[in-house]
Scaffold this motif. Structure first.
Motif, mmCIF file in Angstrom:
data_model
loop_
_atom_site.group_PDB
_atom_site.id
_atom_site.type_symbol
_atom_site.label_atom_id
_atom_site.label_comp_id
_atom_site.label_asym_id
_atom_site.label_seq_id
_atom_site.Cartn_x
_atom_site.Cartn_y
_atom_site.Cartn_z
ATOM 1 N N ASN A 227 5.007 -11.547 -6.395
ATOM 2 C CA ASN A 227 5.301 -10.226 -5.848
ATOM 3 C C ASN A 227 4.981 -9.105 -6.837
ATOM 4 N N GLY A 228 4.386 -8.016 -6.296
ATOM 5 C CA GLY A 228 4.067 -6.859 -7.114
ATOM 6 C C GLY A 228 4.858 -5.609 -6.764
ATOM 7 N N HIS A 229 5.828 -5.706 -5.837
ATOM 8 C CA HIS A 229 6.527 -4.496 -5.362
ATOM 9 C C HIS A 229 8.025 -4.750 -5.255
ATOM 10 N N THR B 225 -2.149 -0.394 -5.948
ATOM 11 C CA THR B 225 -1.783 -0.900 -7.280
ATOM 12 C C THR B 225 -0.989 -2.214 -7.230
ATOM 13 N N ASP B 226 0.045 -2.272 -6.399
ATOM 14 C CA ASP B 226 0.912 -3.466 -6.388
ATOM 15 C C ASP B 226 0.154 -4.717 -5.937
ATOM 16 N N THR B 227 -0.776 -4.525 -5.014
ATOM 17 C CA THR B 227 -1.562 -5.659 -4.517
ATOM 18 C C THR B 227 -2.530 -6.153 -5.594
ATOM 19 N N GLY C 111 10.100 1.229 -14.174
ATOM 20 C CA GLY C 111 9.871 2.476 -13.439
ATOM 21 C C GLY C 111 9.008 2.277 -12.213
ATOM 22 N N HIS C 112 8.181 3.292 -11.899
ATOM 23 C CA HIS C 112 7.256 3.184 -10.767
ATOM 24 C C HIS C 112 5.989 3.951 -11.130
ATOM 25 N N ALA C 113 4.837 3.255 -11.085
ATOM 26 C CA ALA C 113 3.582 3.838 -11.563
ATOM 27 C C ALA C 113 3.729 4.298 -13.013
ATOM 28 N N LEU D 118 4.158 0.095 -17.253
ATOM 29 C CA LEU D 118 3.799 -1.312 -17.015
ATOM 30 C C LEU D 118 2.681 -1.445 -15.982
ATOM 31 N N GLU D 119 2.920 -0.868 -14.827
ATOM 32 C CA GLU D 119 1.912 -1.004 -13.758
ATOM 33 C C GLU D 119 0.597 -0.342 -14.160
ATOM 34 N N THR D 120 0.691 0.801 -14.815
ATOM 35 C CA THR D 120 -0.524 1.505 -15.237
ATOM 36 C C THR D 120 -1.284 0.676 -16.267
ATOM 37 N N THR E 18 0.889 -1.166 0.000
ATOM 38 C CA THR E 18 0.000 0.000 0.000
ATOM 39 C C THR E 18 0.920 1.207 0.000
ATOM 40 N N GLU E 19 1.085 1.810 -1.157
ATOM 41 C CA GLU E 19 2.081 2.879 -1.304
ATOM 42 C C GLU E 19 1.717 3.779 -2.477
ATOM 43 N N GLN E 20 2.244 4.978 -2.435
ATOM 44 C CA GLN E 20 1.956 5.949 -3.498
ATOM 45 C C GLN E 20 2.278 5.385 -4.881
ATOM 46 N N HIS E 21 1.376 5.649 -5.817
ATOM 47 C CA HIS E 21 1.618 5.325 -7.223
ATOM 48 C C HIS E 21 1.265 6.525 -8.087
ATOM 49 N N GLY E 22 1.876 7.681 -7.714
ATOM 50 C CA GLY E 22 1.630 8.892 -8.481
ATOM 51 C C GLY E 22 0.214 9.408 -8.273
HETATM 52 ZN ZN LIG Z 1 4.016 -0.503 -7.886
#
Ligand SMILES: [Zn+2]
Length: 245
Positions: A108-110, A37-39, A149-151, A154-156, A26-30
Motif C-alpha cells: 500500500n502507498g496511501h 504518486t502513491d501508485t 506527512g503528505h507529499a 518521504l514520498e517526494t 490518484t489524489e493531490q500531492h501538492g
Molecule cells: Zn501519498
C-alpha cells in the motif's frame, strides 16, 4: 514477475505461492508531485522486493484509485467508497489465488487505504482460499517513518529516486511554505478535521525541501528489505479458510 508484461504461458510456468498487489491512489500531492504518486511509489516498492527476493514473486498490476475522499477539494483527486475498494481488492486476491498464488501481500502507498485493507485482508484470511496481509511502505522505513506527512520528504524522495522527472523541483519551495506541519486539526487527541483542505492550503503536510533522490534510494532499500522479510513469514502461512462463509 510482473503480470502486465508477461505472457500467460510464462505465468503458467512460474512456480510460486507468493504474490504482491500494489495499491495506490490518484489524489493531490501538492503543487510539486503528480496525482499518481502513491501508485508509482507502491509499485516501485513491490517491484524492488520481487526483484531481490530469492524465489519468484508474482507482481499484479497496481490498483490506481483508492479511499481518498479526504482530498476531494483538490482537482484531479479520485476516490471510491471503502466498500467498493474492499470488494475490488478481495476479488483481485481471489483471482490471484485461483492461479495458485494464494499468499498475497497488498503493498500500500496511501494512508487512507489502510483501514479498508486491514478489514478486507482479515475477511480474506477468515473466509477465502488465500492468505493476505497489508504492508504500507512508509510505515516500514525505520526512523524515517516519523516524517511521513503528505507529499512531504518521504514520498517526494522516493519519487525522485524511482521517477526523477516526476517531481517539479522549481515548486518545492512553494510546496513547503503553503503546506502544514501536521495532519489534522487537533483538540487534544481528537482530530476535528475531515478533509485535508481544512488544514493544508496546497495539500502538503511536512517539508519536501529535505527530500532527495539519495534519501529515496535508502527508503526503497529499507522498504524492499522489510517486504522481503514479510514474504518469508507469509509463505509459511496456511491459505485455507478458517471459517465457512
Ligand atoms: Zn501519498
Amino acid at each position: 514477475m510482473r503480470l502486465e508484461t508477461e505472457t500467460w504461458t510464462d505465468a503458467a510456468a512460474v512456480e510460486t505461492d507468493l504474490a504482491l498487489l500494489p495499491v495506490g491512489s490518484t489524489e493531490q500531492h501538492g503543487p510539486h508531485a503528480p496525482l499518481g504518486t502513491d501508485t508509482v511509489d507502491a509499485e516501485a516498492v513491490a517491484t524492488a522486493a520481487a526483484d531481490r527476493y530469492d524465489d519468484p514473486v508474482v507482481v499484479a498490476p497496481a490498483v490506481p484509485v483508492g479511499v481518498a475522499e479526504e482530498h476531494r477539494e483538490f482537482a484531479g483527486t479520485l476516490w471510491t467508497s471503502a466498500s467498493t475498494f474492499r470488494a475490488y481488492v478481495r476479488d483481485i486476491v481471489r483471482s490471484l489465488a485461483a492461479h495458485g498464488w494464494d499468499r498475497v501481500v497488498v503493498v500500500n502507498g496511501h494512508g487512507g487505504n489502510a483501514a479498508a485493507l486491514g478489514e478486507v485482508t482479515a475477511r480474506i484470511v477468515r473466509h477465502d482460499d488465500a492468505y493476505a496481509v497489508p504492508f504500507t511502505w512508509f510505515d516500514e522505513v525505520g526512523e524515517h517513518s516519523s516524517e511521513m506527512g503528505h507529499a512531504g520528504p518521504l514520498e517526494t524522495s522516493l519519487l525522485q529516486h524511482v521517477n526523477p522527472g516526476a517531481v517539479r523541483a522549481d515548486r518545492i519551495d512553494d510546496a513547503a511554505t503553503g503546506g502544514s506541519d501536521r495532519w489534522g486539526e487537533w483538540q487534544g487527541r481528537v482530530n476535528l478535521a475531515v478533509d485535508s483542505h481544512e488544514f493544508t492550503e496546497n495539500g502538503v503536510v511536512g517539508d519536501p525541501r529535505s527530500a532527495s533522490a539519495e534519501r529515496g534510494e535508502e527508503l526503497l532499500d529499507l522498504a524492499a528489505s522489510a517486504l522481503c522479510a514479510l514474504l518469508d513469514a507469509v509463505r509459511e502461512r496456511d491459505p485455507r479458510p478458517r471459517v465457512g462463509e
